[in-house]
Design a protein around this motif. Structure first.
Motif, PDB file in Angstrom:
ATOM      1  N   PRO A  97      -8.195   9.980 -10.402  1.00  0.00           N
ATOM      2  CA  PRO A  97      -7.630  11.330 -10.403  1.00  0.00           C
ATOM      3  C   PRO A  97      -6.173  11.321 -10.844  1.00  0.00           C
ATOM      4  O   PRO A  97      -5.429  10.370 -10.585  1.00  0.00           O
ATOM      5  N   ARG A  98      -5.759  12.374 -11.515  1.00  0.00           N
ATOM      6  CA  ARG A  98      -4.388  12.491 -11.967  1.00  0.00           C
ATOM      7  C   ARG A  98      -3.450  12.624 -10.779  1.00  0.00           C
ATOM      8  O   ARG A  98      -3.743  13.331  -9.821  1.00  0.00           O
ATOM      9  N   ASN A  99      -2.340  11.929 -10.813  1.00  0.00           N
ATOM     10  CA  ASN A  99      -1.330  11.986  -9.747  1.00  0.00           C
ATOM     11  C   ASN A  99      -1.937  11.659  -8.380  1.00  0.00           C
ATOM     12  O   ASN A  99      -1.573  12.240  -7.351  1.00  0.00           O
ATOM     13  N   ALA A 100      -2.859  10.727  -8.354  1.00  0.00           N
ATOM     14  CA  ALA A 100      -3.541  10.379  -7.109  1.00  0.00           C
ATOM     15  C   ALA A 100      -2.600   9.674  -6.134  1.00  0.00           C
ATOM     16  O   ALA A 100      -1.795   8.827  -6.532  1.00  0.00           O
ATOM     17  N   GLU A 101      -2.698  10.033  -4.877  1.00  0.00           N
ATOM     18  CA  GLU A 101      -1.939   9.376  -3.816  1.00  0.00           C
ATOM     19  C   GLU A 101      -2.695   8.130  -3.378  1.00  0.00           C
ATOM     20  O   GLU A 101      -3.896   8.184  -3.099  1.00  0.00           O
ATOM     21  N   SER A 102      -2.010   6.996  -3.314  1.00  0.00           N
ATOM     22  CA  SER A 102      -2.690   5.745  -2.980  1.00  0.00           C
ATOM     23  C   SER A 102      -2.400   5.255  -1.566  1.00  0.00           C
ATOM     24  O   SER A 102      -3.019   4.293  -1.110  1.00  0.00           O
ATOM     25  N   SER A 103      -1.495   5.908  -0.861  1.00  0.00           N
ATOM     26  CA  SER A 103      -1.138   5.467   0.484  1.00  0.00           C
ATOM     27  C   SER A 103      -2.144   5.997   1.501  1.00  0.00           C
ATOM     28  O   SER A 103      -2.322   7.218   1.624  1.00  0.00           O
ATOM     29  N   PRO A 104      -2.784   5.128   2.291  1.00  0.00           N
ATOM     30  CA  PRO A 104      -3.721   5.627   3.306  1.00  0.00           C
ATOM     31  C   PRO A 104      -3.015   6.413   4.407  1.00  0.00           C
ATOM     32  O   PRO A 104      -3.611   7.323   4.995  1.00  0.00           O
ATOM     33  N   GLU A 105      -1.755   6.060   4.678  1.00  0.00           N
ATOM     34  CA  GLU A 105      -1.018   6.814   5.686  1.00  0.00           C
ATOM     35  C   GLU A 105      -0.886   8.275   5.276  1.00  0.00           C
ATOM     36  O   GLU A 105      -1.048   9.190   6.095  1.00  0.00           O
ATOM     37  N   VAL A 106      -0.620   8.502   3.985  1.00  0.00           N
ATOM     38  CA  VAL A 106      -0.463   9.869   3.486  1.00  0.00           C
ATOM     39  C   VAL A 106      -1.824  10.550   3.344  1.00  0.00           C
ATOM     40  O   VAL A 106      -2.020  11.674   3.820  1.00  0.00           O
ATOM     41  N   VAL A 107      -2.767   9.863   2.696  1.00  0.00           N
ATOM     42  CA  VAL A 107      -4.088  10.466   2.461  1.00  0.00           C
ATOM     43  C   VAL A 107      -4.769  10.787   3.783  1.00  0.00           C
ATOM     44  O   VAL A 107      -5.219  11.919   4.017  1.00  0.00           O
ATOM     45  N   CYS A 108      -4.866   9.813   4.655  1.00  0.00           N
ATOM     46  CA  CYS A 108      -5.590  10.017   5.915  1.00  0.00           C
ATOM     47  C   CYS A 108      -4.832  10.930   6.869  1.00  0.00           C
ATOM     48  O   CYS A 108      -5.436  11.634   7.685  1.00  0.00           O
ATOM     49  N   GLY A 109      -3.504  10.931   6.744  1.00  0.00           N
ATOM     50  CA  GLY A 109      -2.709  11.815   7.592  1.00  0.00           C
ATOM     51  C   GLY A 109      -2.938  13.284   7.297  1.00  0.00           C
ATOM     52  O   GLY A 109      -2.654  14.141   8.135  1.00  0.00           O
ATOM     53  N   ALA A 110      -3.480  13.582   6.126  1.00  0.00           N
ATOM     54  CA  ALA A 110      -3.694  14.975   5.735  1.00  0.00           C
ATOM     55  C   ALA A 110      -5.027  15.532   6.226  1.00  0.00           C
ATOM     56  O   ALA A 110      -5.292  16.722   6.055  1.00  0.00           O
ATOM     57  N   PHE A 111      -5.865  14.679   6.833  1.00  0.00           N
ATOM     58  CA  PHE A 111      -7.201  15.119   7.238  1.00  0.00           C
ATOM     59  C   PHE A 111      -7.452  14.791   8.704  1.00  0.00           C
ATOM     60  O   PHE A 111      -6.810  13.915   9.280  1.00  0.00           O
ATOM     61  N   GLN A 112      -8.422  15.487   9.275  1.00  0.00           N
ATOM     62  CA  GLN A 112      -8.767  15.257  10.675  1.00  0.00           C
ATOM     63  C   GLN A 112      -9.578  13.982  10.859  1.00  0.00           C
ATOM     64  O   GLN A 112      -9.667  13.460  11.970  1.00  0.00           O
TER      65      GLN A 112
END
Length: 391
Positions: free
Chosen positions: A222-237
């Motif tokens: 994906p374009r401009n994909a975030e690769s940090s699990p802290e950021v990605v997982c922090g955004a979801f329940q």
């Protein structure tokens, strides 16, 4: 049957997912040799090729074999048996190969959301059969995003809890393919399925996201994909489902062998982020240790870290191995009281999923201690609940 060690099977399967163009349509030359072969086993014509041509050869030959056998519902279990007898690289990577085979077969045969249940392999095998079912779901992704809940009709018609789980997990992958890698839209679609299927569907979506960061298995980063699990997982329940395949797909070279290795990776995290990190890093232990030894590693952790580590144990690897199933659950004996009951509950539940409920009726009742037996039985009665970290 000759078995490939569990850790080898999982590790090579992940490796194949990370191969450049592993899911592409390019087909290098395939040797003119029989599909079923000599002493090297099933599809031996592919076995001596270099890695990339070998991968393409196996995908093409497996597709041909599925076509030859007719209905995948009955044909895939036969392939599972042949692949299990062959072992090695093919057994290790078959789940990954079957993603593409399932997508291609579904397209060729006009599979729809309404008809997919007819072709889902009649097997709980987490290798070839599960991969094929997920591949069909991936193909249907563009249609599923128009009516996400329609997948529930298909999953509900499957006869075992394991296959229902695989179907729902595959829907998460499918939503990601339908939304072209957009994670937030995919998780929202999972949420429309309801509170029970949603976490396991989301795990499939997160898994596909981590795969897509490497651009393998037919995905595009994906374009401009975030690769940090802290950021990605922090955004979801769904913290545990989000982290679960992160290390496997994105940091597969990380060696996790002991409890100290897990703590080194996760000590800076707290609450559910720590829970997810421990479960996801624990999954890497299964590359080098069998499930029983893996569970013993988790005993070197404390309190919630222990049971989050146990969530990474590869329980499906023990399908059909009744003695090993009992050995696994009795590792819970060594735990302190605050984690012992949870351990018996978790393995009672997951082993019951793998055995279509027979472990609850037979395995749990073999436990001598009444409290341990009760915890196992309670877990076995909860197979319908979301698993979040599994397979």
């Amino acid at each position: 049957m000759r078995r490939v060690p569990t850790y080898v099977a999982l590790a090579v399967g992940a490796w194949v997912l990370l191969l450049p163009n592993a899911g592409s349509g390019a087909s290098p030359p395939i040797p003119d040799a029989p599909i079923a072969g000599d002493r090297t086993g099933f599809l031996n014509a592919c076995s001596q090729l270099p890695l990339k041509p070998k991968t393409r050869c196996y995908v093409n030959r497996l597709l041909r074999e599925v076509e030859r056998l007719g209905n995948p519902a009955t044909g895939l279990p036969a392939i599972d048996r042949k692949v299990g007898q062959t072992g090695g690289f093919l057994q290790a990577a078959c789940h990954s190969f079957m993603h593409e085979v399932g997508r291609t077969w579904a397209k060729r045969h006009g599979v729809t959301i309404e008809t997919m249940y007819r072709f889902v392999p009649r097997s709980n095998d987490p290798g070839c059969s599960a991969g094929f079912g997920m591949g069909m779901a991936m193909y249907l992704g563009p249609k599923l995003i128009l009516e996400p809940r329609s997948v529930l009709r298909t999953c509900a018609q499957l006869p075992t809890r394991f296959r229902k789980y695989t179907c729902v997990h595959g829907a998460g992958h499918a939503f990601m393919r339908g939304f072209h890698g957009q994670l937030a839209d995919s998780v929202r679609s999972c949420n429309t399925l309801g509170p029970t299927p949603a976490p396991d569907c989301a795990q499939g979506a997160f898994h596909d996201y981590w795969i897509a960061l490497g651009g393998s298995d037919g995905t595009t980063r994906p374009r401009n994909a975030e690769s940090s699990p802290e950021v990605v997982c922090g955004a979801f329940q769904y913290k545990r489902p989000c982290w679960y395949r992160y290390f496997w797909e994105r940091r597969s070279k990380t060696r996790v062998y002991t409890a100290d290795d897990i703590l080194e990776l996760c000590d800076d995290h707290e609450a559910l982020q720590r829970a997810g990190c421990v479960g996801g890093s624990s999954l890497l232990i299964s590359r080098e240790r069998d499930p029983v030894d893996h569970a013993r590693v988790c005993q070197d952790l404390e309190r919630t870290d222990t049971y989050n580590c146990l969530r990474g144990v590869n329980v499906p690897a023990l399908a059909g191995r009744r003695f090993e199933q009992i050995r696994l659950i009795t590792t819970c004996d060594a735990l302190p009281s605050e984690t012992k009951a949870w351990c018996f509950n978790w393995f009672g539940r997951t082993l019951s999923v793998v055995t279509d409920g027979t472990f609850r009726e037979r395995g749990c009742r073999q436990l001598d201690d009444e409290h341990e037996r009760a915890s196992c039985l309670v877990g076995g009665a909860r197979v319908a609940r979301p698993l979040r970290t599994f397979s």
